[in-house]
Scaffold this motif. Structure first.
Motif, short mmCIF file in Angstrom:
data_model
loop_
_atom_site.label_atom_id
_atom_site.label_comp_id
_atom_site.label_asym_id
_atom_site.label_seq_id
_atom_site.Cartn_x
_atom_site.Cartn_y
_atom_site.Cartn_z
N SER A 114 12.71 6.08 8.24
CA SER A 114 11.93 5.22 7.33
C SER A 114 12.85 4.58 6.29
CB SER A 114 10.83 6.02 6.63
OG SER A 114 9.91 6.50 7.58
N HIS A 115 14.05 4.22 6.72
CA HIS A 115 15.02 3.62 5.82
C HIS A 115 14.59 2.21 5.45
CE1 HIS A 115 18.86 2.06 4.36
NE2 HIS A 115 19.31 3.30 4.34
N PRO A 116 14.83 1.78 4.22
CA PRO A 116 14.46 0.42 3.83
C PRO A 116 15.05 -0.66 4.72
CG PRO A 116 14.92 1.72 1.89
CD PRO A 116 15.27 2.59 3.06
N LEU A 117 16.23 -0.44 5.27
CA LEU A 117 16.83 -1.46 6.12
C LEU A 117 16.07 -1.61 7.45
CD1 LEU A 117 20.65 -0.84 5.61
CD2 LEU A 117 19.23 -2.63 4.59
N ALA A 118 15.21 -0.65 7.76
CA ALA A 118 14.37 -0.79 8.95
C ALA A 118 13.19 -1.73 8.68
CB ALA A 118 13.86 0.57 9.42
N GLY A 119 12.71 -1.75 7.44
CA GLY A 119 11.67 -2.69 7.06
C GLY A 119 10.27 -2.32 7.46
N VAL A 120 9.98 -1.03 7.70
CA VAL A 120 8.62 -0.64 8.11
C VAL A 120 8.07 0.34 7.09
CG1 VAL A 120 7.19 0.20 10.01
CG2 VAL A 120 9.40 -0.86 10.51
N ASN A 121 7.35 -0.17 6.11
CA ASN A 121 6.78 0.67 5.07
C ASN A 121 5.69 -0.12 4.35
OD1 ASN A 121 6.51 1.99 2.32
ND2 ASN A 121 7.97 3.39 3.27
N ASP A 122 4.61 0.55 4.01
CA ASP A 122 3.49 -0.14 3.37
C ASP A 122 3.83 -0.67 1.98
OD1 ASP A 122 1.54 0.14 5.42
OD2 ASP A 122 1.26 2.24 4.86
N ARG A 123 4.91 -0.17 1.37
CA ARG A 123 5.26 -0.64 0.02
C ARG A 123 6.10 -1.91 0.03
NH1 ARG A 123 5.47 5.04 -0.75
NH2 ARG A 123 7.66 5.13 -0.10
#
Length: 215
Positions: A114-123
């Motif tokens: 769930s790393h930010p560089l993956a770009g998959v997060n509700d936030r």
């Protein structure tokens, strides 16, 4: 390169093994970036000055610029990390692993973490909306992709691939396509949990295509 709670561009590695002075510098950089991010989300990127960020962080404007050469880097603070991460995947690949296989593995690991560089997060949509509302941030994001491509080209050159410039360009374009598709769906209101499997499948398909096209 997204954030919110994950907006921690200086956090590659735990930092626990770093000298105290370096840890302090990373903490200061992170604190300034986090404060800036909050202000930008509250008022919009173009409405906040570097001087205001400095006052809120209780540092001088010069200190801000010592850590962030441009105002845009306060928000898009993961660009150096992205460049180092993708180039590092090639340089530190496993014995017998091809550069593309190492990059595929990295992309899937980022998703699993769930790393930010993956770009998959509700936030993340709230982060992207700030970027979309600012022409200078959009321009910096495009420059950031070029920086990642340049770093990847250098690593692929060291790996003696046939055409490192072409392979780097194709890889960045493929990853961006997967990332942007997911970002648009998140912005449209789809929950991240329902997009993970599709995101993973598109990563695999993208690297399958790269393997076929690789020079």
């Amino acid at each position: 390169m997204p954030g919110e709670d994950e907006h921690t561009g200086a956090d590659a590695g735990s930092g626990a093994e770093l000298p105290l002075r370096e840890r302090k510098k990373r903490e200061t950089r992170q604190r300034i970036s986090d404060i800036a991010t909050g202000l930008f989300k509250e008022r919009g990127f173009d409405a906040v000055t570097v001087a205001e960020v400095a006052r809120a962080a209780n540092v001088s404007a010069m200190t801000v610029f010592n850590y962030f050469p441009r105002k845009e880097d306060l928000y898009l603070d993961r660009i150096p990390e992205a460049a180092a991460t993708f180039a590092g995947a090639v340089r530190e690949r496993r014995p017998g692993e091809t550069p593309l296989a190492a990059l595929r593995r990295l992309a899937l690991e980022l998703l699993d973490q769930s790393h930010p560089l993956a770009g998959v997060n509700d936030r993340f949509p709230s982060f992207w909306r700030v970027v979309m509302d600012s022409p200078s941030l959009r321009a910096r994001a495009r420059e950031g992709l070029e920086e990642v491509e340049t770093a990847l080209t250098e690593a692929l050159t060291e790996a003696n691939v046939a055409d490192p410039h072409l392979l780097a360009a194709l890889t960045v374009a493929a990853y961006r396509s997967v990332y942007v598709t997911t970002a648009r769906r998140l912005l449209a209101g789809e929950p991240a949990a329902e997009l993970i499997d599709d995101h993973r499948a598109r990563i695999e398909a993208a690297f399958d295509a790269l393997e076929r096209m690789a020079p």
